[in-house]
Design an enzyme around this catalytic site. Structure first.
Site, PDB file in Angstrom:
ATOM      1  N   SER A 108      -5.478  72.404  -8.243  1.00  0.00           N
ATOM      2  CA  SER A 108      -5.491  71.663  -6.915  1.00  0.00           C
ATOM      3  C   SER A 108      -5.169  72.798  -5.575  1.00  0.00           C
ATOM      4  O   SER A 108      -4.744  73.856  -5.916  1.00  0.00           O
ATOM      5  CB  SER A 108      -4.401  70.767  -6.891  1.00  0.00           C
ATOM      6  OG  SER A 108      -3.841  70.543  -5.807  1.00  0.00           O
ATOM      7  N   SER A 109      -5.749  72.620  -4.548  1.00  0.00           N
ATOM      8  CA  SER A 109      -5.265  73.380  -3.394  1.00  0.00           C
ATOM      9  C   SER A 109      -3.669  73.734  -3.197  1.00  0.00           C
ATOM     10  O   SER A 109      -3.708  74.619  -2.607  1.00  0.00           O
ATOM     11  CB  SER A 109      -5.965  73.111  -2.026  1.00  0.00           C
ATOM     12  OG  SER A 109      -5.458  71.560  -1.626  1.00  0.00           O
ATOM     13  N   CYS A 110      -2.794  72.837  -3.670  1.00  0.00           N
ATOM     14  CA  CYS A 110      -1.573  73.193  -3.549  1.00  0.00           C
ATOM     15  C   CYS A 110      -1.060  74.410  -4.338  1.00  0.00           C
ATOM     16  O   CYS A 110       0.387  74.480  -4.272  1.00  0.00           O
ATOM     17  CB  CYS A 110      -0.622  71.908  -3.727  1.00  0.00           C
ATOM     18  SG  CYS A 110      -0.801  71.405  -5.553  1.00  0.00           S
ATOM     19  N   TYR A 137       4.133  70.129  -9.309  1.00  0.00           N
ATOM     20  CA  TYR A 137       2.822  70.077  -9.894  1.00  0.00           C
ATOM     21  C   TYR A 137       2.039  71.499  -9.664  1.00  0.00           C
ATOM     22  O   TYR A 137       1.155  72.009 -10.346  1.00  0.00           O
ATOM     23  CB  TYR A 137       2.248  69.045  -8.661  1.00  0.00           C
ATOM     24  CG  TYR A 137       0.797  68.413  -8.835  1.00  0.00           C
ATOM     25  CD1 TYR A 137       0.269  67.876 -10.033  1.00  0.00           C
ATOM     26  CD2 TYR A 137      -0.158  69.100  -8.206  1.00  0.00           C
ATOM     27  CE1 TYR A 137      -0.890  67.451 -10.044  1.00  0.00           C
ATOM     28  CE2 TYR A 137      -1.533  68.549  -8.009  1.00  0.00           C
ATOM     29  CZ  TYR A 137      -1.798  67.857  -9.067  1.00  0.00           C
ATOM     30  OH  TYR A 137      -3.153  67.398  -9.408  1.00  0.00           O
ATOM     31  N   LYS A 141       0.182  73.773 -12.253  1.00  0.00           N
ATOM     32  CA  LYS A 141      -1.389  74.212 -12.142  1.00  0.00           C
ATOM     33  C   LYS A 141      -1.627  75.471 -12.150  1.00  0.00           C
ATOM     34  O   LYS A 141      -2.476  76.166 -12.646  1.00  0.00           O
ATOM     35  CB  LYS A 141      -2.051  73.541 -10.881  1.00  0.00           C
ATOM     36  CG  LYS A 141      -2.136  71.888 -11.081  1.00  0.00           C
ATOM     37  CD  LYS A 141      -3.119  71.553 -11.812  1.00  0.00           C
ATOM     38  CE  LYS A 141      -3.259  69.941 -11.831  1.00  0.00           C
ATOM     39  NZ  LYS A 141      -4.363  69.840 -12.889  1.00  0.00           N
ATOM     40  N   HIS A 180      -2.990  59.106  -2.872  1.00  0.00           N
ATOM     41  CA  HIS A 180      -3.375  60.110  -1.926  1.00  0.00           C
ATOM     42  C   HIS A 180      -3.294  59.523  -0.395  1.00  0.00           C
ATOM     43  O   HIS A 180      -3.665  58.356  -0.365  1.00  0.00           O
ATOM     44  CB  HIS A 180      -4.127  61.093  -2.271  1.00  0.00           C
ATOM     45  CG  HIS A 180      -3.946  61.851  -3.390  1.00  0.00           C
ATOM     46  ND1 HIS A 180      -4.584  62.123  -4.544  1.00  0.00           N
ATOM     47  CD2 HIS A 180      -2.966  62.833  -3.509  1.00  0.00           C
ATOM     48  CE1 HIS A 180      -4.121  62.702  -5.334  1.00  0.00           C
ATOM     49  NE2 HIS A 180      -3.075  63.493  -4.830  1.00  0.00           N
TER      50      HIS A 180
HETATM   51  N1  NAP Z   1      -7.603  63.405  -6.636  1.00  0.00           N
HETATM   52  C1  NAP Z   1      -7.607  64.596  -5.918  1.00  0.00           C
HETATM   53  O1  NAP Z   1      -7.459  64.593  -4.690  1.00  0.00           O
HETATM   54  C2  NAP Z   1      -7.462  65.889  -6.694  1.00  0.00           C
HETATM   55  C3  NAP Z   1      -7.417  67.056  -5.854  1.00  0.00           C
HETATM   56  C4  NAP Z   1      -7.557  68.217  -6.276  1.00  0.00           C
HETATM   57  C5  NAP Z   1      -7.600  68.198  -7.676  1.00  0.00           C
HETATM   58  N2  NAP Z   1      -7.364  67.156  -8.412  1.00  0.00           N
HETATM   59  C6  NAP Z   1      -7.301  67.373  -9.753  1.00  0.00           C
HETATM   60  O2  NAP Z   1      -8.374  66.817 -10.555  1.00  0.00           O
HETATM   61  C7  NAP Z   1      -8.081  66.366 -11.848  1.00  0.00           C
HETATM   62  C8  NAP Z   1      -8.378  64.829 -12.153  1.00  0.00           C
HETATM   63  O3  NAP Z   1      -7.846  64.179 -11.058  1.00  0.00           O
HETATM   64  P1  NAP Z   1      -7.904  62.595 -10.552  1.00  0.00           P
HETATM   65  O4  NAP Z   1      -7.717  62.616  -9.243  1.00  0.00           O
HETATM   66  O5  NAP Z   1      -9.219  62.232 -11.317  1.00  0.00           O
HETATM   67  O6  NAP Z   1      -6.756  61.923 -11.305  1.00  0.00           O
HETATM   68  P2  NAP Z   1      -6.719  60.363 -12.253  1.00  0.00           P
HETATM   69  O7  NAP Z   1      -7.576  59.552 -11.362  1.00  0.00           O
HETATM   70  O8  NAP Z   1      -5.320  60.145 -11.950  1.00  0.00           O
HETATM   71  O9  NAP Z   1      -7.122  60.773 -13.578  1.00  0.00           O
HETATM   72  C9  NAP Z   1      -6.314  61.409 -14.434  1.00  0.00           C
HETATM   73  C10 NAP Z   1      -6.402  61.336 -15.861  1.00  0.00           C
HETATM   74  O10 NAP Z   1      -5.769  61.893 -16.703  1.00  0.00           O
HETATM   75  C11 NAP Z   1      -5.604  61.313 -17.820  1.00  0.00           C
HETATM   76  N3  NAP Z   1      -4.205  61.444 -18.275  1.00  0.00           N
HETATM   77  C12 NAP Z   1      -2.964  61.452 -17.690  1.00  0.00           C
HETATM   78  N4  NAP Z   1      -2.111  61.840 -18.748  1.00  0.00           N
HETATM   79  C13 NAP Z   1      -2.633  61.704 -19.776  1.00  0.00           C
HETATM   80  C14 NAP Z   1      -2.077  61.827 -21.137  1.00  0.00           C
HETATM   81  N5  NAP Z   1      -0.863  61.931 -21.398  1.00  0.00           N
HETATM   82  N6  NAP Z   1      -3.028  62.183 -22.383  1.00  0.00           N
HETATM   83  C15 NAP Z   1      -4.187  61.626 -21.815  1.00  0.00           C
HETATM   84  N7  NAP Z   1      -4.913  61.520 -20.844  1.00  0.00           N
HETATM   85  C16 NAP Z   1      -3.692  61.560 -19.588  1.00  0.00           C
HETATM   86  C17 NAP Z   1      -5.686  59.727 -17.629  1.00  0.00           C
HETATM   87  O11 NAP Z   1      -6.050  59.005 -18.572  1.00  0.00           O
HETATM   88  P3  NAP Z   1      -6.177  57.265 -18.750  1.00  0.00           P
HETATM   89  O12 NAP Z   1      -6.899  57.049 -17.767  1.00  0.00           O
HETATM   90  O13 NAP Z   1      -7.039  57.157 -20.074  1.00  0.00           O
HETATM   91  O14 NAP Z   1      -4.728  57.063 -18.822  1.00  0.00           O
HETATM   92  C18 NAP Z   1      -6.409  59.783 -16.241  1.00  0.00           C
HETATM   93  O15 NAP Z   1      -7.938  58.908 -16.405  1.00  0.00           O
HETATM   94  C19 NAP Z   1      -6.553  66.779 -11.887  1.00  0.00           C
HETATM   95  O16 NAP Z   1      -6.379  67.837 -12.549  1.00  0.00           O
HETATM   96  C20 NAP Z   1      -6.212  66.926 -10.519  1.00  0.00           C
HETATM   97  O17 NAP Z   1      -5.113  67.906 -10.418  1.00  0.00           O
HETATM   98  C21 NAP Z   1      -7.480  66.036  -8.010  1.00  0.00           C
END
Ligand code: NAP
Length: 316
Positions: A108-110, A137, A141, A180
């Site tokens: 993440s950009s953070c 967080y 990362k 967010h």
């Molecule tokens: N959203 C943003 O703005 C953003 C920005 C920058 C980077 N990112 C990065 O992109 C990635 C995905 O983000 P996202 O927004 O898609 O998040 P999300 O919608 O919350 O999805 C995260 C997924 O991780 C799985 N997960 C969490 N804890 C787990 C565990 N203990 N065991 C197995 N699975 C687990 C969950 O699975 P289940 O659904 O099966 O529970 C969920 O589907 C992350 O690394 C995040 O840091 C996101």
């Protein structure tokens, strides 16, 4: 990359994982692997090892994480630090031990310092202090980025980290306590319109500047990293364009059709004053985003309305 390569997408039910799955399927990849957290808790090291021993994925994309906004990070620092380290450590180490040659880690950009020069270049990593509201967080990362870099240096494997800017899109989390800024605003405006409320209160001053990338573009960046051996260990992924939170609010207000007033609650934290990615490294390799902000917000709002009964609400 063969279309039959066995690709494990950790977190395939999440916003990003879902988009990666859809994009890979649409490009003809036939051997995708995904399990929910109920079936496999990635915090459980032995369970992750056993899963890799049975399934033998050839490529791993780590889109699994505990994700949340400022409030969630403030209230649950330990979980944001520890659970994210556990998830990524278990995945990265199991991949290394089972000879996975390619691993794509999403950060993440953070991870960049709070007051780093803008736009943020990859080389600013670890040059100054982090933004305190999400340092838990961010530190998790950073350890993931460093683990992949160490494997790259020591074992010569193609383990690469992509740092997305703020993402938004279909399958996002719309819970007002853990989401967010963009989905939170969308929900607030939509509900205010439905309830004929005269005003909507939004967090902060509205002056910070932010960059937003549609999640399908992020998935395309992951596929780009999958299909090409990227020469460096860390790449920013974004649009290279930002706007104020106030401008974002006005755009979402227009798209949702809410006609009331916006009140800015300046007692709530703003976070980093500006966060814009320098995306020249990815662009030099040939990747560029395709979806403009208004178009992406419109697509997200259409999806939100169609799925309003079932939108994800992550309770912390
Ligand atoms: N959203 C943003 O703005 C953003 C920005 C920058 C980077 N990112 C990065 O992109 C990635 C995905 O983000 P996202 O927004 O898609 O998040 P999300 O919608 O919350 O999805 C995260 C997924 O991780 C799985 N997960 C969490 N804890 C787990 C565990 N203990 N065991 C197995 N699975 C687990 C969950 O699975 P289940 O659904 O099966 O529970 C969920 O589907 C992350 O690394 C995040 O840091 C996101």
């Amino acid at each position: 990359m063969q279309k039959s390569t066995k690709i494990y997408i950790a977190g395939h039910n999440g916003m990003v994982g879902n988009a990666i799955w859809r994009t890979l399927t649409s490009k003809g990849y036939t051997n995708l692997l995904g399990v929910s957290s109920k079936e496999l808790d990635l915090k459980n090291q032995q369970a992750v090892k056993d899963f890799f021993a049975i399934e033998k994925p050839e490529v791993v994309i780590d889109a699994a994480a505990k994700v949340g906004g400022i409030l969630a990070n403030n209230n649950f620092p330990y979980q944001f630090l520890m659970e994210n380290m556990q998830i990524q450590n278990n995945l990265i180490d199991a991949a290394l031990q089972s000879s996975v040659e390619k691993f794509i880690f999403l950060g993440s950009s953070c991870i960049y310092p709070k007051l780093a020069p803008q736009p943020l270049k990859e080389e600013y990593l670890l040059t100054d202090s982090l933004e305190p509201t999400n340092e838990w967080y961010a530190i998790a990362k950073i350890t993931g980025v460093k683990a992949c870099q160490a494997i790259r240096n020591q074992f010569g494997k193609d383990y690469v980290s992509l740092m997305p800017t703020n993402l938004y899109g279909t399958h996002d989390n719309f819970d007002l306590n853990s989401s967010h800024v963009l989905p939170a605003m969308m929900r607030k405006f939509h509900e205010a319109k439905e309830n004929n409320n005269a005003a909507v209160t939004l967090w902060g001053s509205g002056t910070p500047m932010r960059e937003f990338l549609f999640v399908d573009d992020m998935a395309e960046a992951v596929v780009f990293a999958l299909e090409n051996k990227l020469p460096e260990y860390l790449y920013n992924v974004g649009t290279g364009e930002d706007l104020t939170i106030k401008q974002l609010a006005e755009t979402i207000q227009k798209i949702t059709g809410y006609q009331g007033e916006i009140i800015w609650d300046s007692s709530k934290p703003d976070g980093t004053p500006r966060k814009l990615m320098d995306i020249s490294k990815m662009q030099a390799l040939g990747w560029k985003h395709q979806v403009q902000l208004e178009e992406g917000i419109q697509k997200t709002y259409t999806w939100f309305i169609e799925n309003i009964e079932n939108v994800k609400e992550i309770k912390l």
